[in-house]
Design a protein around this motif. Sequence first.
Motif, PDB file in Angstrom:
ATOM      1  N   ARG A   1       0.822  -1.216   0.000  1.00  0.00           N
ATOM      2  CA  ARG A   1       0.000   0.000   0.000  1.00  0.00           C
ATOM      3  C   ARG A   1       0.851   1.259   0.000  1.00  0.00           C
ATOM      4  NH1 ARG A   1      -3.643  -2.977  -2.002  1.00  0.00           N
ATOM      5  NH2 ARG A   1      -4.529  -4.552  -0.596  1.00  0.00           N
ATOM      6  N   GLN A   2       2.142   1.126   0.314  1.00  0.00           N
ATOM      7  CA  GLN A   2       3.017   2.302   0.344  1.00  0.00           C
ATOM      8  C   GLN A   2       3.792   2.478  -0.967  1.00  0.00           C
ATOM      9  OE1 GLN A   2       2.445   3.742   3.306  1.00  0.00           O
ATOM     10  NE2 GLN A   2       1.293   1.884   3.847  1.00  0.00           N
ATOM     11  N   THR A   3       3.640   1.537  -1.905  1.00  0.00           N
ATOM     12  CA  THR A   3       4.404   1.625  -3.155  1.00  0.00           C
ATOM     13  C   THR A   3       3.781   2.641  -4.112  1.00  0.00           C
ATOM     14  OG1 THR A   3       3.134  -0.223  -4.092  1.00  0.00           O
ATOM     15  CG2 THR A   3       5.221  -0.758  -2.987  1.00  0.00           C
ATOM     16  N   SER A   4       4.539   2.982  -5.134  1.00  0.00           N
ATOM     17  CA  SER A   4       4.093   3.991  -6.102  1.00  0.00           C
ATOM     18  C   SER A   4       2.858   3.520  -6.853  1.00  0.00           C
ATOM     19  CB  SER A   4       5.200   4.288  -7.114  1.00  0.00           C
ATOM     20  OG  SER A   4       6.377   4.693  -6.461  1.00  0.00           O
ATOM     21  N   ARG A   5       2.022   4.456  -7.196  1.00  0.00           N
ATOM     22  CA  ARG A   5       0.820   4.144  -7.971  1.00  0.00           C
ATOM     23  C   ARG A   5       1.213   3.769  -9.391  1.00  0.00           C
ATOM     24  NH1 ARG A   5      -4.236   8.359  -9.011  1.00  0.00           N
ATOM     25  NH2 ARG A   5      -5.537   6.912 -10.214  1.00  0.00           N
ATOM     26  N   LEU A   6       0.606   2.704  -9.901  1.00  0.00           N
ATOM     27  CA  LEU A   6       0.896   2.277 -11.263  1.00  0.00           C
ATOM     28  C   LEU A   6       0.112   3.130 -12.251  1.00  0.00           C
ATOM     29  CD1 LEU A   6       0.845  -1.624 -10.960  1.00  0.00           C
ATOM     30  CD2 LEU A   6       2.797  -0.068 -10.844  1.00  0.00           C
ATOM     31  N   ARG A   7       0.772   3.501 -13.310  1.00  0.00           N
ATOM     32  CA  ARG A   7       0.120   4.285 -14.359  1.00  0.00           C
ATOM     33  C   ARG A   7      -0.296   3.353 -15.478  1.00  0.00           C
ATOM     34  NH1 ARG A   7      -1.214   8.859 -11.814  1.00  0.00           N
ATOM     35  NH2 ARG A   7       0.551   9.648 -10.605  1.00  0.00           N
ATOM     36  N   ARG A   8      -1.590   3.274 -15.706  1.00  0.00           N
ATOM     37  CA  ARG A   8      -2.097   2.424 -16.783  1.00  0.00           C
ATOM     38  C   ARG A   8      -1.737   3.049 -18.130  1.00  0.00           C
ATOM     39  NH1 ARG A   8      -6.401  -1.299 -17.226  1.00  0.00           N
ATOM     40  NH2 ARG A   8      -7.018  -0.882 -15.069  1.00  0.00           N
ATOM     41  N   PRO A   9      -1.061   2.289 -19.013  1.00  0.00           N
ATOM     42  CA  PRO A   9      -0.735   2.834 -20.331  1.00  0.00           C
ATOM     43  C   PRO A   9      -2.000   3.276 -21.065  1.00  0.00           C
ATOM     44  CG  PRO A   9       0.367   0.730 -19.978  1.00  0.00           C
ATOM     45  CD  PRO A   9      -0.609   0.904 -18.860  1.00  0.00           C
ATOM     46  N   LYS A  10      -1.972   4.486 -21.584  1.00  0.00           N
ATOM     47  CA  LYS A  10      -3.139   5.012 -22.280  1.00  0.00           C
ATOM     48  C   LYS A  10      -3.199   4.437 -23.684  1.00  0.00           C
ATOM     49  CE  LYS A  10      -6.739   7.715 -22.489  1.00  0.00           C
ATOM     50  NZ  LYS A  10      -7.918   7.469 -21.641  1.00  0.00           N
ATOM     51  N   THR A  11      -4.243   3.722 -23.979  1.00  0.00           N
ATOM     52  CA  THR A  11      -4.424   3.142 -25.304  1.00  0.00           C
ATOM     53  C   THR A  11      -5.771   3.581 -25.868  1.00  0.00           C
ATOM     54  OG1 THR A  11      -5.377   1.136 -24.331  1.00  0.00           O
ATOM     55  CG2 THR A  11      -3.017   1.108 -24.802  1.00  0.00           C
TER      56      THR A  11
END
Length: 396
Positions: A168-178
């Motif tokens: 829960r403390q890790t960086s937020r994942l960025r969903r690749p924009k497609t």
Amino acid sequence: MGRGRPPTPLQTWGSLHTSQVRPGAFRARTRVRDDDGMTRQVTAMGTTKAAAERALREKLVRRSPPTTASMSHQLPLRDLAALWLAFLRSEGRLEATTINEYERLLHRAVLPQLGDLRLRELSTSRVEAFIVDLAATSASRQRKAKVVLGAMLDMAVRHDALVVNPVRQTSRLRRPKTETRALTLGEVRRLRAALRDSMTSDRSGPRESPDLTDVFELMLATGARIGEVLALRWSDIDLDSAPPTLTITGTIKSEPGRATYRKDSPKTDSGVRTLALPRFAVAMLRGRQREQDPNDLDAVFVTRNGTWHQVVNMERRWRRVRESAGLEWVTPHILRKTVATLISERVDAEAASKQLGHSSSAITREFYIAKPALAADVSDLLQELADSAHDEGSPR
């Protein structure tokens, strides 16, 4: 009469007592009151009295008290994984196929890297590095591994084996924009032609069943998932009503060690829906009714052995067809996006959402509706801005 000495507060310890065991060896000890109210003795050794007491204090800081299910911060992650999967199966909230997918992901991606680590060794930085490295494999596997690992470590927190969940403390994942992609009418014609050719082409083995062609037509007619179409029964279809309708009430499931079966509910609660059928689908279904022998399953699509079709087998046949059409990118899910896009353009996104069985039109807008290459023609509307200026005279 006195009440006596009050009990030691939970998770605290009393005075340290040190004694010499033998020359050059000292033992420090104290009594700790754990969360379950039990008082337990903790000891540590050292070459001097100070060293023994220092070792005991360090042990007390790192110590995890006994918890339910024999879970502590000393538990290896692979053992936690086994406990978590057993809990999910006993809870009965998730589908067996979903839990099996979690198990495969754990054994393929998570446990080979982290399985031998103790829970106390799973620092945020170590988990972050693991998740970041997964991006090189695939963004989908990275996202799923983070979800599964986070849910598993939530269980450790609930059992007090961890104070915080490092995921829960890790960086937020960025969903690749497609960009959402849908079929054009020309591409639909190419796929229909490829399906016809697959029925007449020379190939070894038994003759191809027409089921794939009809499944394709019904997915285009409804926007239903392939598993939902394969699970259709004749009792779900009313071709004599006005308009003719089809009701989605289930989906197809395949699990290891069990024959493919029909689950009597679709993927989500909102997936139960009755859909009006276009004329081309009604004509196809009437043809199947005339030509198909009755079967014990009442299935619209049934194998030669009288069993439900497997989704994976149908998708395997579909890959050959789309490759022959030069449309390798067209998965069965693209047909749902094509239906959603057309309905959104001609009606609205809310209607598309209900057709697909989504719980929210926001999901439909974000992932299922392709953006038009040309914006809506509002040139006549915008012309009014110029016409109003001419009506009032030219500006000075």
